[in-house]
Design a protein around this motif. Structure first.
Motif, mmCIF file in Angstrom:
data_model
loop_
_atom_site.group_PDB
_atom_site.id
_atom_site.type_symbol
_atom_site.label_atom_id
_atom_site.label_comp_id
_atom_site.label_asym_id
_atom_site.label_seq_id
_atom_site.Cartn_x
_atom_site.Cartn_y
_atom_site.Cartn_z
ATOM 1 N N CYS A 107 0.857 -1.180 0.000
ATOM 2 C CA CYS A 107 0.000 0.000 0.000
ATOM 3 C C CYS A 107 0.901 1.241 0.000
ATOM 4 N N THR B 110 -2.668 -2.721 -9.090
ATOM 5 C CA THR B 110 -4.030 -2.180 -9.085
ATOM 6 C C THR B 110 -3.960 -0.665 -9.144
ATOM 7 N N VAL C 281 -6.953 -2.349 0.735
ATOM 8 C CA VAL C 281 -5.839 -3.272 0.978
ATOM 9 C C VAL C 281 -6.097 -4.083 2.243
ATOM 10 N N SER D 196 4.892 1.566 -3.266
ATOM 11 C CA SER D 196 4.603 0.603 -4.330
ATOM 12 C C SER D 196 5.586 0.736 -5.485
ATOM 13 N N HIS E 77 -0.408 -1.653 -5.091
ATOM 14 C CA HIS E 77 -1.514 -0.726 -5.295
ATOM 15 C C HIS E 77 -0.949 0.650 -5.624
ATOM 16 N N ASN F 80 -13.668 -2.145 -6.274
ATOM 17 C CA ASN F 80 -13.419 -2.183 -4.836
ATOM 18 C C ASN F 80 -14.428 -3.121 -4.174
ATOM 19 N N HIS G 146 -6.021 2.771 -8.811
ATOM 20 C CA HIS G 146 -7.222 3.282 -8.145
ATOM 21 C C HIS G 146 -7.635 4.661 -8.644
ATOM 22 N N VAL H 227 -7.952 3.580 -0.347
ATOM 23 C CA VAL H 227 -6.972 2.580 -0.790
ATOM 24 C C VAL H 227 -6.529 1.723 0.389
#
Length: 399
Positions: free
Chosen positions: A7, A116, A21, A102, A94, A168, A118, A17
């Protein structure tokens, strides 16, 4: 399966987010997988046992909000150690191009990697500049996930390539079963209307919500407006003092309080003006049985099924919001039908469904790259090469 989740944003001030996670980790653990999460957090911040802290963060304005990011050599060393000890089958990053944890993990790691995305935005000069620089890093991602069509559009337009949409997740039953709080319940004469969000971020639309208050009170004098969320309320409180106890600021609420709030109120209002890629709180409110009234931005329109699962109003228009609220409150039969449709529609976002879609991506990347996650031998020179590329791009722009 051994899964490493990264994260980029701090658990000190959790947001969408971080919650995603956390909940994904807990659902994978519930299904029998081994999971470790690497995330920024202060030493004094309580985190679940499966979270490994990567240290403190720096607050940076980003996409109309404030992101608390974690970067640098100390963080990189912690990420290397976590990766080596984890011996993961798959690494799930993420926001992998956000300059935080990340991205560091993406530099360092090699093997089955899932990313991923977001964020949704219309234009980003930073992404346009960074795109050719992070291209080689993005090639290391074996499977791309976007949490919505809006997030997918951002990936396609700004980064190239594509992503599979996996939304999500929400533990919907927690909201279905949430107890109602008498203090927050409404009646036909005194309906309750809620806002939940950060109070000091203009894009969350609190001022639009408050500007609609007089329209509603003129027709329904007993209506009550409940405002929950973090932020300085002094300025907002002063602006609505003339409405007496019609407007109540609840401050930050716990997960349990949020569930109870959404289960108790007649209407939940999401007046955001933009910068939203999904709208997880809409799903939470739908699951709790609240009638959702939301601004007509693409992400919210998608969650509300173009208005079948909630009611949309023009973005940034408090007069239209006030009229919309009165219309909904004036037709209880129609509102009840929308509530029932919302509860049913929210089920497709339950973690029992969403986690299966995530695991399908894991299985795909581990099948095509049947090795374990390991350190990329090039990683110790990647930062230097990236700095050189940035310097070269900057110099080229000056010529």
């Amino acid at each position: 399966m051994r899964v490493g989740l990264v994260c980029p944003y701090s658990f000190d001030v959790p947001g969408g987010v971080q919650f995603h996670v956390r909940d994904l980790a807990e659902e994978l653990l519930r299904r029998g997988h081994e999971v470790s999460v690497l995330a920024p957090a202060e030493e004094t911040t309580p985190v679940p046992d499966y979270v490994v802290s990567a240290g403190r963060t720096v607050a940076v304005p980003y996409n109309g909000s404030v992101a608390r990011l974690n970067f640098g050599p100390v963080t990189a060393a912690r990420a290397r150690r976590w990766l080596a000890e984890g011996d993961f089958d798959v690494l799930h990053l993420h926001e992998p191009i956000t300059p935080s944890l990340s991205m560091l993990a993406l530099w360092i790691a090699d093997g089955p990697i899932v990313g991923t995305f977001h964020t949704a935005m219309d234009r980003s000069r930073a992404l346009q500049v960074a795109s050719p620089l992070v291209g080689p890093l993005l090639e290391k991602i074996s499977g791309r996930i976007a949490v919505s069509e809006e997030a997918r559009r951002t990936v396609v337009e700004h980064l190239g390539g594509d992503a599979v949409v996996v939304p999500n997740g929400v533990y919907t039953q927690r909201f279905v079963d949430a107890p109602k709080a008498p203090a927050w319940e409404g009646t036909p004469e005194r309906p309750t209307i809620a806002f939940l969000g950060r109070l000091d971020e203009p894009r969350k639309g609190l001022q639009i919500f408050l500007d609609a208050v007089p329209t509603v009170l003129a027709a329904i004098p007993g209506a009550r407006f409940l405002v929950a969320g973090r932020g300085d309320v002094a300025e907002h409180r002063a602006a609505v003092e003339r409405y007496g106890d019609a407007v109540t600021f609840l401050g930050p609420v716990s997960d349990a309080e949020k569930e109870s709030l959404l289960a108790s109120v007649d209407l939940y209002v999401a007046p955001q003006t933009g910068g939203e890629s999904f709208g997880i709180v809409l799903v939470e409110a739908m699951s709790a049985g609240a009638h959702v009234v939301a601004s007509d931005i693409p992400a919210f329109r998608a969650v509300l099924g173009n208005g079948d699962l909630g009611t949309l109003f023009p973005v940034g228009d408090p007069a239209a919001l006030g009229a919309t609220l009165l219309g909904v409150l004036g037709d209880r039969s129609a509102s009840d039908a929308v509530r029932r449709a919302g509860v049913a529609g929210a089920r497709r976002y339950d973690w029992s469904v969403v986690a299966g879609q995530v695991l399908a991506v894991y299985e795909m990347v581990t099948a095509t790259a049947p090795v374990r996650v390991q350190e990329d031998p090039r990683s110790r020179t990647m930062i230097g090469r990236l700095r050189a590329a940035i310097d070269e791009t900057t110099a080229g722009g000056r010529r």
